[in-house]
Design a protein around this motif. Structure first.
Motif, PDB file in Angstrom:
ATOM      1  N   VAL A  35       0.799  -1.219   0.261  1.00  0.00           N
ATOM      2  CA  VAL A  35      -0.490   0.218  -0.113  1.00  0.00           C
ATOM      3  C   VAL A  35       0.893   1.267  -0.087  1.00  0.00           C
ATOM      4  O   VAL A  35       2.091   1.011   0.988  1.00  0.00           O
ATOM      5  CB  VAL A  35      -0.827  -0.235   1.929  1.00  0.00           C
ATOM      6  N   THR A  36       0.945   2.415  -0.947  1.00  0.00           N
ATOM      7  CA  THR A  36       1.775   3.331  -1.265  1.00  0.00           C
ATOM      8  C   THR A  36       1.429   4.362  -0.941  1.00  0.00           C
ATOM      9  O   THR A  36       1.741   5.663  -0.679  1.00  0.00           O
ATOM     10  CB  THR A  36       2.465   3.767  -2.288  1.00  0.00           C
ATOM     11  N   LEU A  37      -0.494   4.513  -0.481  1.00  0.00           N
ATOM     12  CA  LEU A  37      -1.341   6.010  -0.503  1.00  0.00           C
ATOM     13  C   LEU A  37      -2.357   5.049  -0.035  1.00  0.00           C
ATOM     14  O   LEU A  37      -2.893   4.150  -0.489  1.00  0.00           O
ATOM     15  CB  LEU A  37      -1.477   6.950  -1.849  1.00  0.00           C
ATOM     16  N   SER A  38      -3.089   5.851   0.616  1.00  0.00           N
ATOM     17  CA  SER A  38      -4.535   5.932   0.894  1.00  0.00           C
ATOM     18  C   SER A  38      -5.087   7.277   1.695  1.00  0.00           C
ATOM     19  O   SER A  38      -3.935   8.202   1.742  1.00  0.00           O
ATOM     20  CB  SER A  38      -4.164   4.838   2.182  1.00  0.00           C
ATOM     21  N   GLY A  39      -6.273   7.335   1.054  1.00  0.00           N
ATOM     22  CA  GLY A  39      -6.978   8.477   2.076  1.00  0.00           C
ATOM     23  C   GLY A  39      -8.544   8.666   1.589  1.00  0.00           C
ATOM     24  O   GLY A  39      -8.993   6.930   0.805  1.00  0.00           O
ATOM     25  N   THR A  40      -9.568   9.541   1.206  1.00  0.00           N
ATOM     26  CA  THR A  40     -10.671   9.676   0.963  1.00  0.00           C
ATOM     27  C   THR A  40     -10.853   9.839  -0.300  1.00  0.00           C
ATOM     28  O   THR A  40      -9.541   9.939  -0.743  1.00  0.00           O
ATOM     29  CB  THR A  40     -11.394  10.814   1.307  1.00  0.00           C
TER      30      THR A  40
END
Ligand code: ATP
Length: 234
Positions: A212-217
């Motif tokens: 996982v390199t990025l997460s957000g809404t």
């Protein structure tokens, strides 16, 4: 509701997922996006018990579920709609749907359940007597989703439901995912159609090379320069 922590998994000697952590909260629509081969399907298969988690933990409602048998995971309330629909082509739509209710608790009430599911998928009702193999690709996808709903899931997992559908059908398919969520089922969605998916999702994770390199809404990811460059082409 669902919590993956530092999950690693792979096939034979090849490690595909490394240290994957993600959360799905009750009532959310959460998406995992990523390029071909990033490990999206492997993530879904690992949490459904089809691929073994070699490391890390998977919890559903606070209880460990990593490496339970697939049917035991379905019994907990997690159902996956596989990529490529995988209907029984020579059985009717109705027979395909009833097979979705194999879970013990769903079996007893499968006729009532069928009525509920058909209310959500009115087009499928018109096709009940037809052989599944004779339906169009879009219709088959709707039947595959309806069959998944027959197991009365609490978490429904979609693996690339828009694959191979025309733009108009893609819109309809996303509409169905929205309706499933509105009916009270939590959704985890893997999709190549990044724009539509991020518009629909409450939150998302970007998976690259099994990490996982990025997460957000959904909105944050739509705004992210990296997501725009790598997945939206601008
Ligand atoms: P796609 O969108 O193409 O389905 P994905 O992100 O879902 O991609 P996965 O299907 O999880 O990717 O595949 C991740 C990696 O694992 C790929 O390199 C793939 O070749 C490999 N892989 C997938 N299934 C198997 C298998 N059954 N045996 C060996 N390697 C596999």
């Amino acid at each position: 509701m669902l919590k993956l922590r530092n999950v690693s998994a792979g096939y034979g000697k090849s490690e595909v997922l490394r240290d994957v952590s993600l959360d799905v909260g009750e009532g959310e629509i959460v998406t995992v996006i990523g390029a071909n081969g990033a490990g999206k399907t492997t993530t879904l298969k690992t949490l459904c018990g089809i691929v073994r988690a070699r490391d890390g933990s998977i919890e559903f409602d606070g209880e460990p579920i990593a490496n339970l048998a697939p049917h035991a995971i379905v019994a907990r309330g997690i159902t996956m709609i596989p990529e490529g629909r995988q209907l029984f082509p020579f059985l009717t739509v109705e027979e395909n749907l009833l097979m979705g209710a194999f879970k013990h608790s769903a079996r007893a009430q499968r006729r009532e359940r069928l009525e509920d599911v058909l209310t959500l998928f009115p087009r499928v009702r018109e096709r009940l007597a037809q052989r599944a193999g004779s339906l169009s690709g879009g219709e088959q996808q709707m039947v595959a989703i309806a069959r998944g709903m027959m197991s009365a899931p609490r978490l429904l997992i979609f693996d690339e439901p828009s694959l191979g559908l025309s733009p108009l059908l893609v819109e309809q398919m996303f509409d169905v995912v929205r309706r499933v969520a509105q009916s009270g089922v939590t959704v985890l969605l893997v999709e190549q159609n990044v724009f539509h998916t991020l518009k629909l999702a409450d939150r998302g994770y970007v998976l690259e090379n099994g990490t996982v390199t990025l997460s957000g809404t959904g909105a944050e990811l739509l705004d992210s320069p990296h997501v725009r460059r790598a997945y939206l082409g601008h």
